[in-house]
Design an enzyme around this catalytic site. Sequence first.
Site, mmCIF file in Angstrom:
data_model
loop_
_atom_site.group_PDB
_atom_site.id
_atom_site.type_symbol
_atom_site.label_atom_id
_atom_site.label_comp_id
_atom_site.label_asym_id
_atom_site.label_seq_id
_atom_site.Cartn_x
_atom_site.Cartn_y
_atom_site.Cartn_z
ATOM 1 N N ASN A 11 -95.340 -50.219 7.696
ATOM 2 C CA ASN A 11 -94.347 -50.827 6.811
ATOM 3 C C ASN A 11 -93.633 -51.931 7.598
ATOM 4 O O ASN A 11 -92.845 -51.645 8.490
ATOM 5 C CB ASN A 11 -93.364 -49.727 6.369
ATOM 6 C CG ASN A 11 -92.215 -50.266 5.541
ATOM 7 O OD1 ASN A 11 -92.201 -51.423 5.143
ATOM 8 N ND2 ASN A 11 -91.235 -49.405 5.290
ATOM 9 N N TRP A 12 -93.939 -53.176 7.263
ATOM 10 C CA TRP A 12 -93.363 -54.297 8.029
ATOM 11 C C TRP A 12 -91.928 -54.599 7.626
ATOM 12 O O TRP A 12 -91.270 -55.436 8.232
ATOM 13 C CB TRP A 12 -94.222 -55.563 7.843
ATOM 14 C CG TRP A 12 -95.640 -55.435 8.298
ATOM 15 C CD1 TRP A 12 -96.242 -54.338 8.873
ATOM 16 C CD2 TRP A 12 -96.668 -56.441 8.213
ATOM 17 N NE1 TRP A 12 -97.557 -54.610 9.143
ATOM 18 C CE2 TRP A 12 -97.848 -55.886 8.750
ATOM 19 C CE3 TRP A 12 -96.703 -57.747 7.728
ATOM 20 C CZ2 TRP A 12 -99.052 -56.598 8.816
ATOM 21 C CZ3 TRP A 12 -97.887 -58.464 7.807
ATOM 22 C CH2 TRP A 12 -99.047 -57.894 8.351
ATOM 23 N N LYS A 13 -91.460 -53.964 6.582
ATOM 24 C CA LYS A 13 -90.099 -54.175 6.082
ATOM 25 C C LYS A 13 -89.839 -55.671 5.895
ATOM 26 O O LYS A 13 -90.749 -56.400 5.524
ATOM 27 C CB LYS A 13 -89.084 -53.490 7.005
ATOM 28 C CG LYS A 13 -89.452 -52.017 7.215
ATOM 29 C CD LYS A 13 -88.382 -51.193 7.834
ATOM 30 C CE LYS A 13 -88.870 -49.754 7.947
ATOM 31 N NZ LYS A 13 -87.893 -48.845 8.501
ATOM 32 N N HIS A 96 -88.610 -45.202 -0.641
ATOM 33 C CA HIS A 96 -88.307 -45.247 0.792
ATOM 34 C C HIS A 96 -86.797 -45.068 0.973
ATOM 35 O O HIS A 96 -86.009 -45.531 0.146
ATOM 36 C CB HIS A 96 -88.761 -46.598 1.364
ATOM 37 C CG HIS A 96 -88.638 -46.655 2.855
ATOM 38 N ND1 HIS A 96 -87.437 -46.898 3.477
ATOM 39 C CD2 HIS A 96 -89.552 -46.466 3.833
ATOM 40 C CE1 HIS A 96 -87.634 -46.867 4.787
ATOM 41 N NE2 HIS A 96 -88.899 -46.596 5.037
ATOM 42 N N GLU A 98 -84.645 -46.493 2.664
ATOM 43 C CA GLU A 98 -83.840 -47.726 2.609
ATOM 44 C C GLU A 98 -83.629 -48.163 1.158
ATOM 45 O O GLU A 98 -82.602 -48.745 0.825
ATOM 46 C CB GLU A 98 -84.501 -48.819 3.459
ATOM 47 C CG GLU A 98 -84.298 -48.540 4.949
ATOM 48 C CD GLU A 98 -85.382 -49.061 5.867
ATOM 49 O OE1 GLU A 98 -86.148 -49.947 5.460
ATOM 50 O OE2 GLU A 98 -85.463 -48.561 7.014
ATOM 51 N N GLU A 168 -90.219 -38.272 5.453
ATOM 52 C CA GLU A 168 -89.511 -39.121 6.407
ATOM 53 C C GLU A 168 -88.048 -38.699 6.473
ATOM 54 O O GLU A 168 -87.246 -39.098 5.611
ATOM 55 C CB GLU A 168 -89.560 -40.586 5.961
ATOM 56 C CG GLU A 168 -90.944 -41.179 5.925
ATOM 57 C CD GLU A 168 -90.884 -42.679 6.148
ATOM 58 O OE1 GLU A 168 -91.456 -43.128 7.134
ATOM 59 O OE2 GLU A 168 -90.239 -43.373 5.358
ATOM 60 N N GLY A 174 -86.173 -45.516 12.179
ATOM 61 C CA GLY A 174 -85.638 -46.668 12.909
ATOM 62 C C GLY A 174 -84.597 -46.281 13.940
ATOM 63 O O GLY A 174 -83.848 -47.123 14.422
ATOM 64 N N SER A 214 -89.694 -43.105 13.427
ATOM 65 C CA SER A 214 -89.698 -43.431 14.862
ATOM 66 C C SER A 214 -90.974 -43.022 15.599
ATOM 67 O O SER A 214 -90.922 -42.704 16.791
ATOM 68 C CB SER A 214 -88.476 -42.818 15.562
ATOM 69 O OG SER A 214 -87.295 -43.406 15.053
ATOM 70 N N GLY A 235 -92.685 -47.908 10.825
ATOM 71 C CA GLY A 235 -92.035 -49.201 10.697
ATOM 72 C C GLY A 235 -92.212 -49.971 11.988
ATOM 73 O O GLY A 235 -93.177 -50.716 12.171
ATOM 74 N N GLY A 236 -91.285 -49.731 12.939
ATOM 75 C CA GLY A 236 -91.255 -50.472 14.211
ATOM 76 C C GLY A 236 -92.607 -50.577 14.906
ATOM 77 O O GLY A 236 -93.028 -51.671 15.297
HETATM 78 P P1 PGA Z 1 -89.737 -46.417 11.861
HETATM 79 O O1 PGA Z 1 -89.722 -46.618 10.271
HETATM 80 O O2 PGA Z 1 -91.132 -46.068 12.253
HETATM 81 O O3 PGA Z 1 -89.289 -47.759 12.406
HETATM 82 O O4 PGA Z 1 -88.771 -45.325 12.161
HETATM 83 C C1 PGA Z 1 -90.406 -45.706 9.455
HETATM 84 C C2 PGA Z 1 -90.258 -46.109 8.013
HETATM 85 O O5 PGA Z 1 -89.261 -46.736 7.675
HETATM 86 O O6 PGA Z 1 -91.122 -45.804 7.204
#
Ligand code: PGA
Length: 261
Positions: A11-13, A96, A98, A168, A174, A214, A235-236
Amino acid sequence: MANEKKLIVGNWKMNLDMHEASLYLHQLSKLVKVHRDVEVVLAPSMFTLQSLSLQVNLRQFKLAAQNFYWRDHGSYTGEVSAAQLRGIVQFALVGHSERRHIFNENDKDIRNKVAAAVRSHIRPILCIGETAWERSSGETHYVLHDQLIGGLSNITSDELEQVIIAYEPVWAIGAGQMALPGDVVEAVKAIRRQIEHLYGKAASESIQILYGGSVTADSAAEYLNLPGVNGLLMGGASLNAHEFSDIIKKAHNSLTAAKKG
Ligand code: PGA
């Protein structure tokens, strides 16, 4: 367990502009070998999706939307529908944390989106997870239960075959703070129990469940080897082509080791 495939989702956000995204995809495609037992899905920003859909080799990577609106067409300024994304993406993230916490998406929005994705032949990845406060109050399983019911209540047994669940924990996203493997196993078991209750045993065994929060190249193998975990949502770690390709390799190795062992 019925699933002998791993699903790795990046997920590149809201990162990478058009040029960077194209360059990144080019770089990643040189690093990643196609493994039949590992499906790799990239979720770039909505803005870069269309151009990447022309560049991507679908044998190597599939594409996912990070978000969309649940109605198919109409006067909804600024929105993009699942119907419009059909043919461009094969997957879509739904719910998600967020989206839930920053953009106030509620269960009704989320269940409408899960149904809209399925209607447009896009596989929804329904994200669920508890906050730190909910975990410390002992409410994790209630939260997972409510978010599953909330997200799936428009979905029939046949349609469930299209759905993927991502566990998650909100506090792990994050944050550099990882969930304990034992806690992930417990949460995934609770999710399968709930799916069994709603859709029966076969569905609870075959549904794909991912872990996210993470995950790094160093921790990926441990999560990939947990019973009941069919893949990872990152994500990261997905923004570094070397790290992400390393994780894809680990997913393949985890299956090869399991077959031998
Ligand atoms: P992260 O993000 O790996 O940076 O913790 C995971 C996600 O938001 O799906």
